[in-house]
Design a protein around this motif. Sequence first.
Motif, PDB file in Angstrom:
ATOM      1  N   TYR A 167       0.869  -1.181   0.000  1.00 34.69           N
ATOM      2  CA  TYR A 167       0.000   0.000   0.000  1.00 34.69           C
ATOM      3  C   TYR A 167       0.905   1.229   0.000  1.00 34.69           C
ATOM      4  O   TYR A 167       1.607   1.487   0.976  1.00 34.69           O
ATOM      5  N   ALA A 168       0.889   1.979  -1.103  1.00 31.70           N
ATOM      6  CA  ALA A 168       1.845   3.083  -1.265  1.00 31.70           C
ATOM      7  C   ALA A 168       1.146   4.407  -1.497  1.00 31.70           C
ATOM      8  O   ALA A 168       0.038   4.455  -2.062  1.00 31.70           O
ATOM      9  N   ASP A 169       1.798   5.479  -1.077  1.00 32.78           N
ATOM     10  CA  ASP A 169       1.301   6.815  -1.367  1.00 32.78           C
ATOM     11  C   ASP A 169       1.250   7.018  -2.878  1.00 32.78           C
ATOM     12  O   ASP A 169       1.953   6.350  -3.640  1.00 32.78           O
TER      13      ASP A 169
ATOM     14  N   GLY B  32       6.209   7.443  -3.236  1.00 33.96           N
ATOM     15  CA  GLY B  32       5.475   6.223  -2.931  1.00 33.96           C
ATOM     16  C   GLY B  32       5.423   5.264  -4.107  1.00 33.96           C
ATOM     17  O   GLY B  32       5.584   4.042  -3.946  1.00 33.96           O
ATOM     18  N   THR B  33       5.209   5.810  -5.301  1.00 29.70           N
ATOM     19  CA  THR B  33       5.124   4.968  -6.499  1.00 29.70           C
ATOM     20  C   THR B  33       6.450   4.278  -6.786  1.00 29.70           C
ATOM     21  O   THR B  33       6.491   3.098  -7.150  1.00 29.70           O
ATOM     22  N   SER B  34       7.558   5.010  -6.623  1.00 28.32           N
ATOM     23  CA  SER B  34       8.880   4.422  -6.847  1.00 28.32           C
ATOM     24  C   SER B  34       9.146   3.306  -5.836  1.00 28.32           C
ATOM     25  O   SER B  34       9.671   2.236  -6.188  1.00 28.32           O
ATOM     26  N   GLY B  35       8.775   3.561  -4.568  1.00 27.75           N
ATOM     27  CA  GLY B  35       8.950   2.536  -3.547  1.00 27.75           C
ATOM     28  C   GLY B  35       8.106   1.304  -3.817  1.00 27.75           C
ATOM     29  O   GLY B  35       8.557   0.162  -3.631  1.00 27.75           O
ATOM     30  N   LEU B  36       6.877   1.526  -4.260  1.00 28.62           N
ATOM     31  CA  LEU B  36       5.994   0.417  -4.628  1.00 28.62           C
ATOM     32  C   LEU B  36       6.616  -0.393  -5.767  1.00 28.62           C
ATOM     33  O   LEU B  36       6.682  -1.636  -5.706  1.00 28.62           O
ATOM     34  N   ALA B  37       7.085   0.301  -6.799  1.00 29.41           N
ATOM     35  CA  ALA B  37       7.628  -0.393  -7.974  1.00 29.41           C
ATOM     36  C   ALA B  37       8.863  -1.215  -7.615  1.00 29.41           C
ATOM     37  O   ALA B  37       9.005  -2.368  -8.037  1.00 29.41           O
ATOM     38  N   LEU B  38       9.758  -0.634  -6.833  1.00 30.81           N
ATOM     39  CA  LEU B  38      10.994  -1.372  -6.516  1.00 30.81           C
ATOM     40  C   LEU B  38      10.717  -2.544  -5.573  1.00 30.81           C
ATOM     41  O   LEU B  38      11.310  -3.627  -5.709  1.00 30.81           O
TER      42      LEU B  38
ATOM     43  N   VAL C 232       1.537 -10.951  -4.669  1.00 29.42           N
ATOM     44  CA  VAL C 232       1.828  -9.574  -4.253  1.00 29.42           C
ATOM     45  C   VAL C 232       0.921  -8.613  -5.023  1.00 29.42           C
ATOM     46  O   VAL C 232       1.087  -8.421  -6.233  1.00 29.42           O
ATOM     47  N   LEU C 233      -0.056  -8.051  -4.333  1.00 25.45           N
ATOM     48  CA  LEU C 233      -0.933  -7.037  -4.919  1.00 25.45           C
ATOM     49  C   LEU C 233      -0.361  -5.651  -4.607  1.00 25.45           C
ATOM     50  O   LEU C 233       0.567  -5.514  -3.809  1.00 25.45           O
ATOM     51  N   HIS C 234      -0.938  -4.627  -5.212  1.00 27.58           N
ATOM     52  CA  HIS C 234      -0.583  -3.270  -4.786  1.00 27.58           C
ATOM     53  C   HIS C 234      -1.813  -2.379  -4.809  1.00 27.58           C
ATOM     54  O   HIS C 234      -2.780  -2.640  -5.529  1.00 27.58           O
ATOM     55  N   TYR C 235      -1.756  -1.329  -3.990  1.00 27.84           N
ATOM     56  CA  TYR C 235      -2.878  -0.398  -3.865  1.00 27.84           C
ATOM     57  C   TYR C 235      -2.324   1.000  -3.607  1.00 27.84           C
ATOM     58  O   TYR C 235      -1.401   1.181  -2.808  1.00 27.84           O
ATOM     59  N   GLN C 236      -2.877   1.975  -4.308  1.00 32.80           N
ATOM     60  CA  GLN C 236      -2.564   3.386  -4.059  1.00 32.80           C
ATOM     61  C   GLN C 236      -3.871   4.178  -4.012  1.00 32.80           C
ATOM     62  O   GLN C 236      -4.703   4.040  -4.923  1.00 32.80           O
ATOM     63  N   PRO C 237      -4.069   4.990  -2.984  1.00 29.32           N
ATOM     64  CA  PRO C 237      -5.279   5.819  -2.953  1.00 29.32           C
ATOM     65  C   PRO C 237      -5.231   6.860  -4.073  1.00 29.32           C
ATOM     66  O   PRO C 237      -4.153   7.310  -4.464  1.00 29.32           O
TER      67      PRO C 237
ATOM     68  N   LEU D  51      -7.226  12.700  -5.778  1.00 32.32           N
ATOM     69  CA  LEU D  51      -8.355  13.626  -5.715  1.00 32.32           C
ATOM     70  C   LEU D  51      -9.570  13.028  -5.005  1.00 32.32           C
ATOM     71  O   LEU D  51     -10.228  13.697  -4.220  1.00 32.32           O
ATOM     72  N   SER D  52      -9.893  11.774  -5.281  1.00 36.76           N
ATOM     73  CA  SER D  52     -11.123  11.209  -4.740  1.00 36.76           C
ATOM     74  C   SER D  52     -10.959  10.602  -3.345  1.00 36.76           C
ATOM     75  O   SER D  52     -11.900  10.600  -2.550  1.00 36.76           O
ATOM     76  N   GLU D  53      -9.768  10.070  -3.026  1.00 38.54           N
ATOM     77  CA  GLU D  53      -9.556   9.468  -1.709  1.00 38.54           C
ATOM     78  C   GLU D  53      -8.670  10.327  -0.811  1.00 38.54           C
ATOM     79  O   GLU D  53      -8.864  10.378   0.402  1.00 38.54           O
ATOM     80  N   GLY D  54      -7.676  10.968  -1.408  1.00 39.39           N
ATOM     81  CA  GLY D  54      -6.777  11.805  -0.625  1.00 39.39           C
ATOM     82  C   GLY D  54      -5.636  11.027  -0.017  1.00 39.39           C
ATOM     83  O   GLY D  54      -5.591   9.789  -0.030  1.00 39.39           O
ATOM     84  N   TYR D  55      -4.689  11.781   0.542  1.00 41.68           N
ATOM     85  CA  TYR D  55      -3.482  11.202   1.117  1.00 41.68           C
ATOM     86  C   TYR D  55      -3.814  10.329   2.331  1.00 41.68           C
ATOM     87  O   TYR D  55      -4.727  10.633   3.097  1.00 41.68           O
TER      88      TYR D  55
END
Length: 575
Positions: free
Chosen positions: A83-85, A90-96, A109-114, A117-121
């Motif tokens: 689960y990455a920002d 966050g995206t770079s950390g998720l990818a690596l 291994v799944l991944h999720y990012q909020p 605009l619609s969910e927020g940080y």
Amino acid sequence: MNPLWKLREAAAEVATPERVEGQWPSLIGKLLAARGFTSPQEVDKLLFPKLVDLKDPLLLKGMSQALERLGQAYLNKEKICIYADFDLDGTSGLALLKTGMQALGFTEVLHYQPKRLSEGYGFHAAAVEDLKSQGVSLIITVDVGITAHAAIDKARELGVDVILTDHHLPAESLPEAYVIINPNQGTCESGLGYLCGAGVAFYLLRGLKRYFHDHPQLPKNNWDLKEVLDYFTIGTLTDMVPLVDDNRVLVKHGLVKLAETKRAGLRALLEELDLQDRALTSQDVAIRFAPKLNALSRMESGVLPIDIFLLDDVSKARDMVRQVMKNNSTRVQLQSDAESEAQELLKQWPHKDFVFVASPSFHRGVLGLIATKLTQVYNKPAFVGSVGEDGMIVGSARLPQGQEACLVEAMTTASELMSRFGGHSAAAGFEIAETKVAQFVDRLNSHFSDLREKPKPLEIFYDVQARLPEVSTNLMKWYDFVGPFGAGFAIPLIHFTSIQVLSKRELKGGHLRLKLFDPDSNATMEALLFTPTPRQLETLHNVPGFYDILGELQWNYFAGQKTIQILIRDLKAMS
């Protein structure tokens, strides 16, 4: 108020290091002396950093416990979610992390990012519930979660373990995660507080690779951690963490890896930007490459940065990159329109110490960019908001470079008026009802008025003085080698005196290209002035004319040619 130029205090010029071959320019020695390097040994370490000198990942508090849990998850074939920002850190950390875990043998291994605009940080409890329903039993956060008590509590309630990795400063109490890896939690003595979110994820991956190697029940392979240094480099440079110690070593090697990347999405974007088949600088990544990706999460137009990062289909890469560039053009236009509207609205602004502006037409994805621009124009803290149909204003705030204040403290004086706010001293976000703006502005006015002493001009520190004839291809070879430059190791600023500006030409976007001439040597050079301020435009009213110039050196690649140019930070007409 005109910026104040100041020469950095410097020790004696550094002697030529032993490992340096070829002509060592005196200007480089002076530059390094201005940065505090006093011995050839220090310079040698700066120029030739070694990966073997990296700190042990086990120095990070919580690392051993996290590795044991991940080993257990592998053996039990558990479903894991990263689960990455949504930002590029966050995206770079998720990818690596996802790339590395799959290379080590993890299959679920799944991944999720909020959505920005619609969910927020943040690490959201609703997302935890959704992941639990998909069978996830272990979540690894990247660049997020250190203040997410509600989401962590929900995970505990549902029996989902959370390995929380983050680099942001914690609140007074920490969430009750399975384990926390954050070099900036007060009890971590690793000395790795300069890592970004992707950096913390990379150190988790370093530890995991070693853990797999050392434990007989776990698989072994020769996968090389260097394979994800391109991701690490993008995250580190875009999050503007200090380029010191391990960060500097990894980014210096990572820039080479990114230039050579075989990843279809990243390669296609490099080619689209004419950045392929040459050495990359930190500025290439932070200023030209990364903003195109960042615009994807800002605009939420379909393609997201992680789609580009993980894409391995060359045939799809071209089409996807065309969408990236179209999306960025939209972002640029929305930003430009909003900046113009904001400056028009602020013509009647009554307060001396800050600016606040909000409009229904401001796109929420570019608010931080607008606020940054306004700090440059007005040299004051800027608060910029987008007014929603529900009467709520979502906003971003920024401090001018070099100003000593804290935006979070400023907004704390109006905390009961706001739905939420938070961030860092120089960059923060807020949400407030439009009906409470007048009171908010009054509180800000009182706060900044109390801070006001004598108005201080922006101070710009430069490293050395030089003449145009000193700028050569040999100088540039060593100038590049001293890099990478970034936060904590800024791009060298050079003061050129008594330079004649022969001509100026306006480029698309309002930028200016200048022709420079040194009458003492007949040396000439091209210069670029990006988004000149009204004061700078006024200063350049009398061209041809003589000027003092503060600038950065850079290569200009055009039509297959490589030439040196000066990127102007500021200039003053000579009397």
